[in-house]
Design a protein around this motif. Structure first.
Motif, PDB file in Angstrom:
ATOM      1  N   VAL A  91       0.801  -1.227   0.000  1.00 58.25           N
ATOM      2  CA  VAL A  91       0.000   0.000   0.000  1.00 58.25           C
ATOM      3  C   VAL A  91       0.835   1.278   0.000  1.00 58.25           C
ATOM      4  CG1 VAL A  91      -1.670   1.325   1.347  1.00 58.25           C
ATOM      5  CG2 VAL A  91      -1.992  -1.115   1.045  1.00 58.25           C
ATOM      6  N   SER A  92       2.006   1.223   0.643  1.00 62.85           N
ATOM      7  CA  SER A  92       2.715   2.478   0.894  1.00 62.85           C
ATOM      8  C   SER A  92       3.761   2.853  -0.146  1.00 62.85           C
ATOM      9  CB  SER A  92       3.379   2.421   2.272  1.00 62.85           C
ATOM     10  OG  SER A  92       2.463   1.942   3.228  1.00 62.85           O
ATOM     11  N   THR A  93       3.924   2.020  -1.181  1.00 61.12           N
ATOM     12  CA  THR A  93       4.908   2.329  -2.216  1.00 61.12           C
ATOM     13  C   THR A  93       4.283   2.094  -3.596  1.00 61.12           C
ATOM     14  OG1 THR A  93       5.701   0.070  -1.859  1.00 61.12           O
ATOM     15  CG2 THR A  93       7.037   1.814  -0.946  1.00 61.12           C
ATOM     16  N   ALA A  94       4.839   2.750  -4.615  1.00 59.67           N
ATOM     17  CA  ALA A  94       4.358   2.549  -5.981  1.00 59.67           C
ATOM     18  C   ALA A  94       5.183   1.442  -6.626  1.00 59.67           C
ATOM     19  CB  ALA A  94       4.458   3.837  -6.785  1.00 59.67           C
ATOM     20  N   ALA A  95       4.540   0.295  -6.880  1.00 56.60           N
ATOM     21  CA  ALA A  95       5.249  -0.934  -7.228  1.00 56.60           C
ATOM     22  C   ALA A  95       6.059  -0.841  -8.515  1.00 56.60           C
ATOM     23  CB  ALA A  95       4.247  -2.080  -7.329  1.00 56.60           C
ATOM     24  N   GLN A  96       5.489  -0.201  -9.536  1.00 53.01           N
ATOM     25  CA  GLN A  96       6.145  -0.219 -10.829  1.00 53.01           C
ATOM     26  C   GLN A  96       7.196   0.868 -10.984  1.00 53.01           C
ATOM     27  OE1 GLN A  96       2.934  -0.563 -13.876  1.00 53.01           O
ATOM     28  NE2 GLN A  96       1.881  -1.546 -12.186  1.00 53.01           N
ATOM     29  N   MET A  97       7.285   1.726  -9.988  1.00 49.39           N
ATOM     30  CA  MET A  97       8.294   2.785 -10.071  1.00 49.39           C
ATOM     31  C   MET A  97       9.534   2.366  -9.269  1.00 49.39           C
ATOM     32  SD  MET A  97       5.673   6.010  -9.926  1.00 49.39           S
ATOM     33  CE  MET A  97       6.852   7.273 -10.398  1.00 49.39           C
ATOM     34  N   THR A  98      10.656   3.019  -9.555  1.00 48.52           N
ATOM     35  CA  THR A  98      11.903   2.595  -8.921  1.00 48.52           C
ATOM     36  C   THR A  98      11.998   3.140  -7.490  1.00 48.52           C
ATOM     37  OG1 THR A  98      13.092   4.531  -9.687  1.00 48.52           O
ATOM     38  CG2 THR A  98      13.086   2.631 -11.155  1.00 48.52           C
ATOM     39  N   ILE A  99      12.982   2.632  -6.761  1.00 47.19           N
ATOM     40  CA  ILE A  99      13.200   3.085  -5.386  1.00 47.19           C
ATOM     41  C   ILE A  99      13.432   4.590  -5.361  1.00 47.19           C
ATOM     42  CG2 ILE A  99      14.804   2.982  -3.433  1.00 47.19           C
ATOM     43  CD1 ILE A  99      15.200   0.059  -3.955  1.00 47.19           C
ATOM     44  N   GLU A 100      14.300   5.068  -6.278  1.00 47.39           N
ATOM     45  CA  GLU A 100      14.621   6.501  -6.232  1.00 47.39           C
ATOM     46  C   GLU A 100      13.417   7.362  -6.649  1.00 47.39           C
ATOM     47  OE1 GLU A 100      17.991   7.267  -8.705  1.00 47.39           O
ATOM     48  OE2 GLU A 100      16.988   6.722 -10.572  1.00 47.39           O
ATOM     49  N   GLU A 101      12.594   6.832  -7.553  1.00 43.61           N
ATOM     50  CA  GLU A 101      11.403   7.603  -7.934  1.00 43.61           C
ATOM     51  C   GLU A 101      10.421   7.689  -6.773  1.00 43.61           C
ATOM     52  OE1 GLU A 101      11.450   6.621 -12.746  1.00 43.61           O
ATOM     53  OE2 GLU A 101      10.323   5.347 -11.391  1.00 43.61           O
ATOM     54  N   VAL A 146      10.225  -1.151  -7.360  1.00 41.73           N
ATOM     55  CA  VAL A 146       9.907  -1.570  -5.997  1.00 41.73           C
ATOM     56  C   VAL A 146       9.265  -2.964  -5.953  1.00 41.73           C
ATOM     57  CG1 VAL A 146       8.429  -1.004  -4.045  1.00 41.73           C
ATOM     58  CG2 VAL A 146       9.803   0.773  -5.105  1.00 41.73           C
ATOM     59  N   ASN A 147       8.585  -3.365  -7.046  1.00 40.42           N
ATOM     60  CA  ASN A 147       7.925  -4.683  -6.997  1.00 40.42           C
ATOM     61  C   ASN A 147       8.910  -5.858  -6.988  1.00 40.42           C
ATOM     62  OD1 ASN A 147       8.716  -4.683  -9.668  1.00 40.42           O
ATOM     63  ND2 ASN A 147       6.641  -4.466 -10.493  1.00 40.42           N
ATOM     64  N   THR A 148      10.207  -5.561  -7.102  1.00 38.59           N
ATOM     65  CA  THR A 148      11.175  -6.649  -6.998  1.00 38.59           C
ATOM     66  C   THR A 148      11.708  -6.799  -5.561  1.00 38.59           C
ATOM     67  OG1 THR A 148      13.009  -5.197  -7.546  1.00 38.59           O
ATOM     68  CG2 THR A 148      11.955  -6.332  -9.380  1.00 38.59           C
ATOM     69  N   LEU A 149      11.246  -5.929  -4.657  1.00 35.19           N
ATOM     70  CA  LEU A 149      11.730  -5.989  -3.272  1.00 35.19           C
ATOM     71  C   LEU A 149      10.879  -6.950  -2.446  1.00 35.19           C
ATOM     72  CD1 LEU A 149      12.341  -2.215  -2.454  1.00 35.19           C
ATOM     73  CD2 LEU A 149      13.861  -3.828  -3.564  1.00 35.19           C
TER      74      LEU A 149
ATOM     75  N   SER B 240       9.614  -4.485 -23.769  1.00 39.13           N
ATOM     76  CA  SER B 240       9.985  -3.915 -22.472  1.00 39.13           C
ATOM     77  C   SER B 240       8.854  -3.062 -21.929  1.00 39.13           C
ATOM     78  CB  SER B 240      11.237  -3.060 -22.634  1.00 39.13           C
ATOM     79  OG  SER B 240      11.372  -2.194 -21.525  1.00 39.13           O
ATOM     80  N   LYS B 241       8.778  -2.970 -20.607  1.00 33.57           N
ATOM     81  CA  LYS B 241       7.773  -2.119 -19.990  1.00 33.57           C
ATOM     82  C   LYS B 241       8.376  -0.814 -19.506  1.00 33.57           C
ATOM     83  CE  LYS B 241       4.480  -5.642 -18.491  1.00 33.57           C
ATOM     84  NZ  LYS B 241       3.522  -5.383 -19.577  1.00 33.57           N
ATOM     85  N   LYS B 242       9.634  -0.580 -19.885  1.00 31.35           N
ATOM     86  CA  LYS B 242      10.269   0.671 -19.481  1.00 31.35           C
ATOM     87  C   LYS B 242       9.553   1.846 -20.128  1.00 31.35           C
ATOM     88  CE  LYS B 242      14.535   1.961 -18.999  1.00 31.35           C
ATOM     89  NZ  LYS B 242      15.971   2.151 -19.246  1.00 31.35           N
ATOM     90  N   LEU B 243       9.356   2.888 -19.343  1.00 34.73           N
ATOM     91  CA  LEU B 243       8.547   4.004 -19.815  1.00 34.73           C
ATOM     92  C   LEU B 243       9.069   4.613 -21.110  1.00 34.73           C
ATOM     93  CD1 LEU B 243       6.087   5.790 -18.986  1.00 34.73           C
ATOM     94  CD2 LEU B 243       7.785   7.419 -18.211  1.00 34.73           C
TER      95      LEU B 243
END
Lengths: 265, 315
Positions: A91-101, A146-149, B240-243
């Motif tokens: 719930v608290s993180t956006a899964a498809q975006m990276t850690i830094e994003e 994030v979804n790989t964590l 790829s699913k990269k933006l």
């Protein structure tokens, strides 16, 4: 710091399923307090946090944060002052975006977001430093989605995100409940470290009596929408689990019957 | 062969703007916006009318594109303020747009015969006289103009998605609760995205009108499915699913899709079947991942759902 005055919250009003989730709640939490909240299922713990975060609206009463009446503020308008973590790591993180994003979005908590570059060298350095402090190796994985964590890593990231922009209040809704015991302990250690160094006013719901007694400087017990026990630092230091159960029985007139809470010890 | 390439590039770039817009709403914001079926002919109709009443074609194209912003805003306001389901909001706007188009043009279609086109104006501003070019040279010039425009759109969009504001759009599509808890008014983000997306779609319609020399109220039928097909083809092309690759993929996919249509026409395949074939291809592309998941782990497939035609994994 936080004042709740005569707060009521009723779900499904005027139906057979009506639930009085909060029944005349009055609390005054001082700045720097670390309050643990315990209670059986349906006691109103999560509702209390949702009311503070603005996810649910009060039906009656007033909510004050740092002297400001925030009763009618929508969630996004109070977010600059409140960091919150749910028990579900998704719930608290956006899964498809990276850690830094994710961190960049948390960095801008409550600020106006414009056309500034989301990731800059300066921000990356800051993120690396903060991630290093929790010792999970995440600082080397800034560009990983994030979804790989793992659940624990996501919860640790959520903790960083909740506190990165120095909120006035931190709300933890059983944030270690979905993790295995070893990871849960790690996350709890990180939590304590962050809360101590940033001197954050914190409200933490837990199902674990031992946790409730061990952490924080104040303990509240909820039952059927009311706060039935409010134990201060001095008394809490001497408190044991059997005493807590005894107190509960004396105050509520009920037998403490929640396997999850009892077994958690 | 030449024709297929020319057609593929020209039509592909024109519809590429639309593919970018659809990628933005369907895939990135996770908001299946049906308004685009109306926005596309609206951009076309407004541009045609503006040219007919004497506007400079470049300004006319801009006006057409801006009309898309209003359409997107209408759908967005219905959804965010009045809590109307997004599918219905899009359909309501599209329905209203038909009246706007008919009222604007005064008839179901409008020809721009003997009017100077957007491309002619751009060429003459570069010092090239349209009449001195052979057909092939003219087509090459048109494609170059479109290429510059679509690359600019792709680069701008790519840059925008990397800003603080762009992040919030992606996060709203990824985890709305989370970004709201970080102080973002997600309703406003949805409005903004719908406005940008429909701008691109209407621009696509405006350019189509300028390229074919007429506007027609019926030209929007099926464009949404075609755009989704382009996005999917683009995704498969890069795998790829990269933006950044999704954005480039939408344009590349659009070119491939239009080239395939040209090939179909060249082979004398019945044109009336194209829409059904496209629909079936999109369906197939969406069904394959679902079937794969069901075969692999039957109990977990609830976490994966199909939203608005594009697979979005929320797990």
């Amino acid at each position: 710091m936080i004042k709740l005055k005569g707060v009521y919250k009723v779900y499904f009003p005027q139906t057979p399923n009506q639930v009085i989730a909060l029944n005349n709640i009055n609390i005054n939490v001082r700045e720097g307090d670390f309050v643990t909240i315990i209670g059986s299922n349906g006691a109103g713990k999560s509702t209390l946090l949702k009311i503070l975060a603005g996810i649910d609206k009060v039906d009656m009463g007033q909510v004050e944060l740092a002297g400001e009446d925030i009763t009618n503020y929508p969630e996004y308008a109070r977010a600059k002052d409140i960091g919150r973590i749910d028990q579900n790591p998704l719930v608290s993180t956006a899964a498809q975006m990276t850690i830094e994003e994710n961190l960049a979005m948390a960095y801008m908590r409550g600020k106006k977001r414009g056309l500034h570059k989301g990731i800059t060298k300066k921000r990356q350095e800051l993120f690396r430093d903060v991630l290093k402090s929790i010792n999970m190796g995440l600082e080397k994985r800034l560009q990983v989605p994030v979804n790989t964590l793992s659940g624990g890593q996501r919860q640790a990231l959520a903790l960083i995100m909740a506190t990165l922009a120095e909120p006035k209040l931190l709300l933890l809704d059983e944030h270690t409940a979905a993790l295995d015991p070893k990871v849960a302990k790690e996350i709890m250690d990180i939590t304590c470290k962050i809360v101590e160094t940033k001197k954050l006013t914190t409200l933490m719901i837990t199902h674990n009596m031992e946790q409730a007694i061990k952490f924080g400087n104040r303990l509240m017990m909820m039952h059927r929408g009311k706060i039935i026990l409010d134990i201060d630092e001095v008394e809490k230091a001497r408190l044991t689990i059997p005493q807590l159960i005894e107190k509960f029985t004396a105050v509520s007139g009920d037998v403490f019957a929640d396997d999850r809470v009892l077994l958690a010890n | 062969m030449e024709n297929i390439i020319i057609n593929g590039l020209q039509q592909g770039f024109i519809y590429g703007f639309m593919a970018l817009g659809v990628l933005l709403t369907f895939k990135i914001l996770d908001f299946p916006d049906l308004t685009v079926e109306g926005t596309f002919p609206l951009g076309s109709a407004i541009t045609a009318k503006a040219v007919v009443v004497g506007f400079n074609p470049v300004l006319a194209v801009l006006l057409g594109a801006l009309s898309g912003c209003l359409a997107g805003l209408a759908t967005g306001l219905m959804h965010t303020k009045l809590k109307i389901n997004y599918i219905l909001a899009g359909i309501l706007t599209t329905s209203g747009i038909y009246t706007v188009m008919l009222r604007t043009m005064g008839q179901p279609n409008l020809s721009l015969l003997n009017k100077k086109s957007f491309f002619g104006i751009v060429l003459s501003s570069c010092g090239i006289v349209e009449k001195e070019l052979t057909l092939f040279q003219y087509q090459a010039a048109t494609i170059t103009i479109l290429l510059v425009m679509i690359v600019a759109a792709r680069v701008l969009l790519g840059w925008f998605m990397k800003t603080d504001l762009g992040f919030t759009i992606r996060a709203t599509g990824d985890n709305e609760k989370m970004i709201r808890s970080l102080g973002v008014n997600t309703d406003r983000i949805k409005l903004l995205t719908l406005v940008i997306s429909n701008f691109l779609v209407a621009l696509s319609g405006a350019l189509a009108c300028q390229s074919q020399g007429f506007a027609d109220v019926g030209m929007g039928i099926g464009v949404l499915v075609a755009a989704i097909a382009s996005v999917i083809v683009g995704e498969m092309f890069f795998g790829s699913k990269k933006l950044s690759l999704l954005l480039t993929g939408a344009v590349v996919g659009s070119v491939i899709y239009r080239a395939l249509l040209s090939i179909g026409l060249r082979l004398n395949l019945p044109a009336e079947d194209f829409k059904m074939v496209t629909a079936l291809l999109v369906l197939l592309a969406l069904a394959i991942p679902k079937i794969k998941i069901r075969v692999k782990k039957p109990s977990l497939d609830r976490n994966t759902h199909v939203v608005g035609g594009i697979n979005s994994d929320k797990a």
